[in-house]
Design an enzyme around this catalytic site. Structure first.
Site, PDB file in Angstrom:
ATOM      1  N   GLU A 231     -35.443 -10.839  49.181  1.00 58.61           N
ATOM      2  CA  GLU A 231     -34.914  -9.551  49.632  1.00 58.61           C
ATOM      3  C   GLU A 231     -35.948  -8.473  49.381  1.00 58.61           C
ATOM      4  O   GLU A 231     -36.578  -8.446  48.323  1.00 58.61           O
ATOM      5  CB  GLU A 231     -33.641  -9.139  48.870  1.00 58.61           C
ATOM      6  CG  GLU A 231     -32.398  -9.867  49.284  1.00 58.61           C
ATOM      7  CD  GLU A 231     -31.163  -9.385  48.532  1.00 58.61           C
ATOM      8  OE1 GLU A 231     -31.074  -8.184  48.206  1.00 58.61           O
ATOM      9  OE2 GLU A 231     -30.288 -10.223  48.279  1.00 58.61           O
TER      10      GLU A 231
ATOM     11  N   GLU B  61     -29.178 -12.950  42.012  1.00 55.99           N
ATOM     12  CA  GLU B  61     -29.232 -11.806  41.092  1.00 55.99           C
ATOM     13  C   GLU B  61     -28.213 -11.887  39.957  1.00 55.99           C
ATOM     14  O   GLU B  61     -27.224 -11.128  39.925  1.00 55.99           O
ATOM     15  CB  GLU B  61     -29.048 -10.497  41.860  1.00 55.99           C
ATOM     16  CG  GLU B  61     -30.157 -10.220  42.854  1.00 55.99           C
ATOM     17  CD  GLU B  61     -30.222  -8.758  43.298  1.00 55.99           C
ATOM     18  OE1 GLU B  61     -29.352  -7.967  42.903  1.00 55.99           O
ATOM     19  OE2 GLU B  61     -31.164  -8.417  44.032  1.00 55.99           O
TER      20      GLU B  61
END
Ligand code: NOJ
Length: 456
Positions: free
Chosen positions: A362, A166
């Site tokens: 995720e 991320e």
């Protein structure tokens, strides 16, 4: 309707080093920016820190047993740079390596395949002090050296590598956004251009990291980037709105400046036009380094952004959500299950790699978990969320998109960054006073999905 997954579908769970390990000053580890940040009064909710977190550093064996009980065959975790090279550059700390060797051996003993993320936000504090970490291009080169140190020592037993997790969160949110609660390192830079420069340095690090992994791995391995792209979801699936969502994908969030250069070798034109003079400086040769061959892409998807066709220059508009739109226990956690399907589809259709294997690296949610009088946590709200998202993942597979696996965030409640321990994402409850783990109802539900290879 039966939601059967392909036979070889990878079921897993995910965690990250600073969020679970604790043991922040043991066996030679030195501080990361998250240690410094969370030790600074007023930064993290309730003054929580990752000092002990889930004490996974000491409890990893029983945590792996819990994973085996769940039935997962894949585990995504991250490696702490500050354990491996405590000063960020230079001397390698073999004791740090040794912890991950023991963890990986334990996973393998239980038939669980390790997927290691090489960077999940915990930059060594020494490099923040030395040159401002991601503000400086040098960070990308020091990251690559760290990657070489890890892969040359652990590459005999780990073959699934994820370079960086991320990028927007530790660049854009760490240097560019004054939010409440804030995000480490919490060093706000003066211009937008400097913010995008940190982001450029991170994708450069990804590229150099890929090269370092291939050079250092003793056996053929798989490399992926983990991106939390902004998923544009058509408000209704009319041809015009689908087209609008597709067109909006490059300018959503930081997509055009991260996943586009990584997968196509160029920033998206639409993104560059929007950035104008705030676009980062890109040196000759950078885009070739950034655009490395990948074996897979990891998408962290929790929510999305509705889009519809519009009679304006761009041909689309982003639709703000109504104030009371349903969400779970984070300000941004709006329930938009179609986001999984559309994330995979846009990626596959827009980024020149229709067959690149995709992993949902995720997906999960924080809810207000309550322990009842029988010491159980019946988190039917989490089950509802997960069930809807898995159905959306199944839709992508049934339409032929190359989704290969799913990692639920997270195995257990852990240190949720600036929200500390106040937000619980686990399917196992962590009692932070006793370090007792209590599997929640969602644990049993997920175990049954894995057992049946289906959404139950
Ligand atoms: C994404 C991040 O990778 C992870 O560290 C975080 O805990 C979850 N989202 C939930 O916010």
């Amino acid at each position: 309707m039966v939601y059967l997954f392909p036979k070889d579908f990878s079921w897993g769970v995910a965690t990250a080093s600073y969020q679970i390990e604790g043991a922040v000053d043991e066996d030679g580890r030195k501080p990361s920016v998250w240690d410094t940040f969370s030790e600074t009064p007023g930064k993290v909710v309730n003054g929580d820190t990752g000092k002990i977190a889930c004490n996974h550093y000491h409890l990893y064996e029983s945590d792996v047993q819990l994973m085996a009980k769940l039935g997962i065959k894949h585990y995504r975790f991250s490696i702490s740079w500050s354990r491996i090279i405590p000063d960020g550059r230079g001397q390698v700390n073999e004791a740090g390596i040794n912890f991950y060797q023991r963890l990986v051996d334990c996973l393998l003993k239980h038939g669980i395949t390790p997927h290691a993320t090489l960077f999940h936000w915990d930059s060594p504090q020494a490099l923040e002090d030395l040159y401002g970490s991601w503000r400086d291009r040098q960070m990308a080169y020091d990251y690559a050296d760290y990657v070489t140190a890890v892969v040359s020592r652990l590459g005999d037993r780990i073959i699934n590598w994820m370079t960086i997790n991320e990028i927007p969160c530790f660049t854009y949110m760490g240097y560019g956004v004054a939010q409440e609660p804030p995000h480490a390192p919490g060093t706000l830079v003066k211009t937008k251009k400097e913010v995008y420069q940190t982001c450029h340095h991170a994708i450069l690090a990804h590229g150099l990291g890929c090269q370092a992994i291939r050079a250092a791995s003793s056996i053929p391995c798989q490399i992926a980037l983990v991106d939390n792209c902004g998923v544009t979801v058509p408000i209704s699936e009319s041809p015009a709105n689908i087209e609008a969502a597709k067109k909006a994908f490059p300018t959503s969030w930081l997509n055009g400046a991260i996943i586009f250069p990584v997968l196509t070798g160029a920033y998206s034109d639409a993104m560059l036009a929007e950035l104008g003079e705030n676009a980062p400086d890109i040196q000759a040769g950078d885009l070739e380094i950034i655009h490395q061959p990948l074996d897979a892409i990891g998408l962290n998807i929790y929510t999305g952004i509705y889009v519809r066709a519009a009679d304006n220059q761009r041909g689309y508009e982003f639709l703000p959500l109504p104030e009371h739109y349903p969400r779970l226990n984070m300000p941004w956690l709006h329930i938009i299950p179609e986001s999984i399907y559309w994330g995979i589809r846009h990626l596959s259709e827009t980024l020149a790699h229709p067959n690149l294997p995709v992993y949902i690296t995720e997906n999960g949610c924080a809810v207000h978990d309550q322990i009842n009088e029988n010491s159980e946590i019946i988190d039917s709200d989490r089950i509802m969320y997960l069930r809807q998202h898995l159905k959306s993942a199944h839709r992508a597979i049934s339409e032929g998109y190359p989704l290969k696996g799913y990692f639920l965030w997270s195995l257990m409640d852990n240190f949720e960054w600036a929200w500390g321990f106040s937000r619980r994402f686990g399917i196992v409850y962590t009692d932070y006073n006793t370090q007792q783990r209590i599997p929640k109802a969602s644990f049993d539900w997920y175990a049954e999905c894995i057992r049946q290879n289906s959404v139950v």
